[in-house]
Design a protein around this motif. Structure first.
Motif, PDB file in Angstrom:
ATOM      1  N   ARG A  90      62.006  67.162 127.661  1.00  0.00           N
ATOM      2  CA  ARG A  90      63.196  67.838 127.151  1.00  0.00           C
ATOM      3  C   ARG A  90      63.917  67.024 126.084  1.00  0.00           C
ATOM      4  NH1 ARG A  90      67.793  67.045 129.709  1.00  0.00           N
ATOM      5  NH2 ARG A  90      66.686  66.652 131.665  1.00  0.00           N
ATOM      6  N   LEU A  91      63.905  65.682 126.228  1.00  0.00           N
ATOM      7  CA  LEU A  91      64.667  64.818 125.326  1.00  0.00           C
ATOM      8  C   LEU A  91      63.832  64.246 124.177  1.00  0.00           C
ATOM      9  CD1 LEU A  91      66.685  62.851 128.045  1.00  0.00           C
ATOM     10  CD2 LEU A  91      67.522  64.707 126.587  1.00  0.00           C
ATOM     11  N   LEU A  92      62.560  64.586 124.125  1.00  0.00           N
ATOM     12  CA  LEU A  92      61.677  64.028 123.093  1.00  0.00           C
ATOM     13  C   LEU A  92      62.179  64.380 121.696  1.00  0.00           C
ATOM     14  CD1 LEU A  92      59.064  62.471 122.549  1.00  0.00           C
ATOM     15  CD2 LEU A  92      57.836  64.659 122.682  1.00  0.00           C
ATOM     16  N   GLN A  93      62.435  65.633 121.442  1.00  0.00           N
ATOM     17  CA  GLN A  93      63.083  66.109 120.217  1.00  0.00           C
ATOM     18  C   GLN A  93      62.457  65.560 118.936  1.00  0.00           C
ATOM     19  OE1 GLN A  93      67.179  65.058 120.928  1.00  0.00           O
ATOM     20  NE2 GLN A  93      67.514  66.731 122.362  1.00  0.00           N
ATOM     21  N   GLY A  94      61.148  65.623 118.877  1.00  0.00           N
ATOM     22  CA  GLY A  94      60.436  65.275 117.653  1.00  0.00           C
ATOM     23  C   GLY A  94      60.221  63.795 117.407  1.00  0.00           C
ATOM     24  N   ARG A  95      60.713  62.948 118.287  1.00  0.00           N
ATOM     25  CA  ARG A  95      60.560  61.499 118.080  1.00  0.00           C
ATOM     26  C   ARG A  95      59.106  61.069 118.258  1.00  0.00           C
ATOM     27  NH1 ARG A  95      65.921  59.504 121.375  1.00  0.00           N
ATOM     28  NH2 ARG A  95      65.349  61.292 122.659  1.00  0.00           N
ATOM     29  N   GLY A  96      58.696  60.099 117.452  1.00  0.00           N
ATOM     30  CA  GLY A  96      57.354  59.543 117.560  1.00  0.00           C
ATOM     31  C   GLY A  96      56.275  60.315 116.845  1.00  0.00           C
ATOM     32  N   GLY A  97      56.626  61.413 116.221  1.00  0.00           N
ATOM     33  CA  GLY A  97      55.619  62.203 115.511  1.00  0.00           C
ATOM     34  C   GLY A  97      54.514  62.715 116.420  1.00  0.00           C
ATOM     35  N   ILE A  98      54.851  63.022 117.655  1.00  0.00           N
ATOM     36  CA  ILE A  98      53.852  63.480 118.630  1.00  0.00           C
ATOM     37  C   ILE A  98      53.429  64.911 118.321  1.00  0.00           C
ATOM     38  CG2 ILE A  98      53.462  64.007 121.081  1.00  0.00           C
ATOM     39  CD1 ILE A  98      55.415  61.724 121.739  1.00  0.00           C
ATOM     40  N   GLU A  99      52.119  65.118 118.252  1.00  0.00           N
ATOM     41  CA  GLU A  99      51.571  66.445 117.997  1.00  0.00           C
ATOM     42  C   GLU A  99      50.936  67.042 119.252  1.00  0.00           C
ATOM     43  OE1 GLU A  99      48.804  65.832 114.868  1.00  0.00           O
ATOM     44  OE2 GLU A  99      50.315  65.106 113.429  1.00  0.00           O
ATOM     45  N   LYS A 100      50.382  66.178 120.087  1.00  0.00           N
ATOM     46  CA  LYS A 100      49.749  66.626 121.326  1.00  0.00           C
ATOM     47  C   LYS A 100      50.293  65.793 122.478  1.00  0.00           C
ATOM     48  CE  LYS A 100      45.276  67.313 123.579  1.00  0.00           C
ATOM     49  NZ  LYS A 100      43.795  67.182 123.454  1.00  0.00           N
ATOM     50  N   LEU A 101      50.897  66.465 123.468  1.00  0.00           N
ATOM     51  CA  LEU A 101      51.518  65.780 124.596  1.00  0.00           C
ATOM     52  C   LEU A 101      50.858  66.223 125.898  1.00  0.00           C
ATOM     53  CD1 LEU A 101      53.796  63.995 125.771  1.00  0.00           C
ATOM     54  CD2 LEU A 101      55.250  66.041 125.793  1.00  0.00           C
ATOM     55  N   ILE A 102      50.365  65.244 126.649  1.00  0.00           N
ATOM     56  CA  ILE A 102      49.747  65.512 127.952  1.00  0.00           C
ATOM     57  C   ILE A 102      50.729  65.089 129.040  1.00  0.00           C
ATOM     58  CG2 ILE A 102      47.777  65.056 129.466  1.00  0.00           C
ATOM     59  CD1 ILE A 102      46.256  64.135 126.916  1.00  0.00           C
ATOM     60  N   MET A 103      51.114  66.015 129.903  1.00  0.00           N
ATOM     61  CA  MET A 103      52.028  65.742 131.003  1.00  0.00           C
ATOM     62  C   MET A 103      51.223  65.637 132.293  1.00  0.00           C
ATOM     63  SD  MET A 103      54.907  65.916 129.301  1.00  0.00           S
ATOM     64  CE  MET A 103      56.217  66.064 130.491  1.00  0.00           C
ATOM     65  N   MET A 104      51.335  64.508 132.988  1.00  0.00           N
ATOM     66  CA  MET A 104      50.515  64.262 134.177  1.00  0.00           C
ATOM     67  C   MET A 104      51.370  63.806 135.344  1.00  0.00           C
ATOM     68  SD  MET A 104      47.481  61.479 134.800  1.00  0.00           S
ATOM     69  CE  MET A 104      48.651  60.262 135.446  1.00  0.00           C
ATOM     70  N   ASP A 105      51.079  64.324 136.536  1.00  0.00           N
ATOM     71  CA  ASP A 105      51.770  63.893 137.749  1.00  0.00           C
ATOM     72  C   ASP A 105      50.830  64.089 138.930  1.00  0.00           C
ATOM     73  OD1 ASP A 105      55.017  63.429 138.354  1.00  0.00           O
ATOM     74  OD2 ASP A 105      53.829  63.960 140.095  1.00  0.00           O
ATOM     75  N   THR A 106      51.048  63.293 139.979  1.00  0.00           N
ATOM     76  CA  THR A 106      50.259  63.476 141.200  1.00  0.00           C
ATOM     77  C   THR A 106      50.674  64.747 141.932  1.00  0.00           C
ATOM     78  OG1 THR A 106      51.847  62.137 142.457  1.00  0.00           O
ATOM     79  CG2 THR A 106      49.938  60.998 141.527  1.00  0.00           C
ATOM     80  N   SER A 107      51.880  65.223 141.668  1.00  0.00           N
ATOM     81  CA  SER A 107      52.436  66.390 142.351  1.00  0.00           C
ATOM     82  C   SER A 107      52.121  67.672 141.589  1.00  0.00           C
ATOM     83  CB  SER A 107      53.953  66.241 142.501  1.00  0.00           C
ATOM     84  OG  SER A 107      54.566  67.475 142.797  1.00  0.00           O
ATOM     85  N   HIS A 108      51.440  68.586 142.260  1.00  0.00           N
ATOM     86  CA  HIS A 108      51.137  69.878 141.645  1.00  0.00           C
ATOM     87  C   HIS A 108      52.418  70.654 141.351  1.00  0.00           C
ATOM     88  CE1 HIS A 108      50.125  74.210 141.661  1.00  0.00           C
ATOM     89  NE2 HIS A 108      48.998  73.827 141.089  1.00  0.00           N
TER      90      HIS A 108
END
Length: 304
Positions: A90-108
């Motif tokens: 939510r707070l990323l807001q374009g920082r880092g020039g990220i084009e592809k973001l993978i979100m990973m957690d042990t919790s489904h």
């Protein structure tokens, strides 16, 4: 919230070597401290209890993401693993020039929560994917990521150096590792109160629940919504009612402020590391200096 340390701009391998001097990374012999299956269940529950915004989680996530603004380079492919996933997204807001973001957690359920949040409020120009995985066994190819972020998740791993080594291997050369973990001073007031209560609960501490004691118990409920409750393998399975009430009373008597509030310490350790690359600055070989400190001191008129 207290930021205890910030390991800035050093080779990620050097951070790992320092950590490995304290921990054993041999998978066959390492001691398991935390119940990872229980932690997964706690995070499943937290996904249902968590409020849309949490001031503590947001503050840590914002502090971590600020470091991307100090970097001139961009990080097209990033992995965010465990901890405060949704706050980072939510707070990323374009920082880092990220084009592809993978979100990973042990919790489904936590992954499902983040996916729903992305659908309702997507990050513009960022392709976001979601996977269920473990920080201790990263399901990521070697040298495939430009950035790895972990915000308040790695302190629950049984093999912290091993998790950092896997993060290093997943990074491309000159890739960036950013992490925030809770330090040992976190919730020291609550731990002191619990210890005193367990020692003295047979000694007549009043079980009456005052309004301020209710605030102390609400702190425990807040930890539950964060997924930060106890996951030690050697934990006590049951917290007795009289012990819980005594803990709240001790907390009030030892730490309450005059205005009716109670303090809660959160010590946050921030880590920054880079995977090695030839373009990075390196320290000169020991003994290769051509100017002595004495000459510099004389030149600038320093004392003896």
């Amino acid at each position: 919230m207290r930021a205890a340390a910030d390991v800035c701009r050093r080779s990620l391998s050097s951070v790992i070597r320092r950590s490995c001097s304290l921990y054993c990374t041999d998978q066959s012999s390492r001691v398991k401290i935390f119940d990872r299956n229980l932690k997964r269940k706690q995070r499943d529950r937290a996904a249902w209890l968590m409020s849309p915004k949490d001031s503590l989680l947001d503050a840590v996530a914002e502090n971590l993401l600020d470091r991307l603004e100090d970097c001139k380079k961009t990080f097209p492919t990033a992995l965010c693993m465990g901890g405060s996933l949704e706050a980072i997204r939510r707070l990323l807001q374009g920082r880092g020039g990220i084009e592809k973001l993978i979100m990973m957690d042990t919790s489904h359920d936590m992954v499902k929560l983040c996916k729903q949040a992305e659908q309702s409020s997507p990050n513009k120009n960022v392709e976001t994917s979601f996977i269920v995985g473990d920080e201790e066994f990263l399901p990521v190819k070697e040298s495939s990521l430009d950035l790895v972020i972990s915000c308040l998740g790695l302190h629950w791993t049984n093999d912290l150096p091993g998790a950092m080594i896997q993060s290093r291997l997943a990074l491309k050369p000159d890739g960036l590792f950013l992490a925030a973990i809770l330090g040992g001073e976190t919730l020291r007031e609550l731990r002191i109160a619990c210890t005193v209560a367990q020692m003295e609960r047979e000694g007549g501490i009043s079980p009456r629940l005052s309004p301020l004691a209710q605030v102390a118990l609400e702190l425990i409920e807040h930890l539950r919504t964060m997924g930060e409750t106890n996951a030690l393998l050697q934990r006590s399975k049951i917290l007795k009612r009289d012990t819980a009430l005594a803990t709240a009373a001790v907390y009030e008597s030892m730490f309450a402020a005059e205005d009716g509030t109670i303090p809660a310490t959160f010590q946050v350790i921030f880590m920054t590391g880079w995977r090695e690359h030839p373009s990075q600055q390196r320290a000169k070989r020991r003994g290769s200096a051509t100017v002595s400190f004495k000459d510099i001191q004389k030149q600038f008129g320093g004392g003896s």
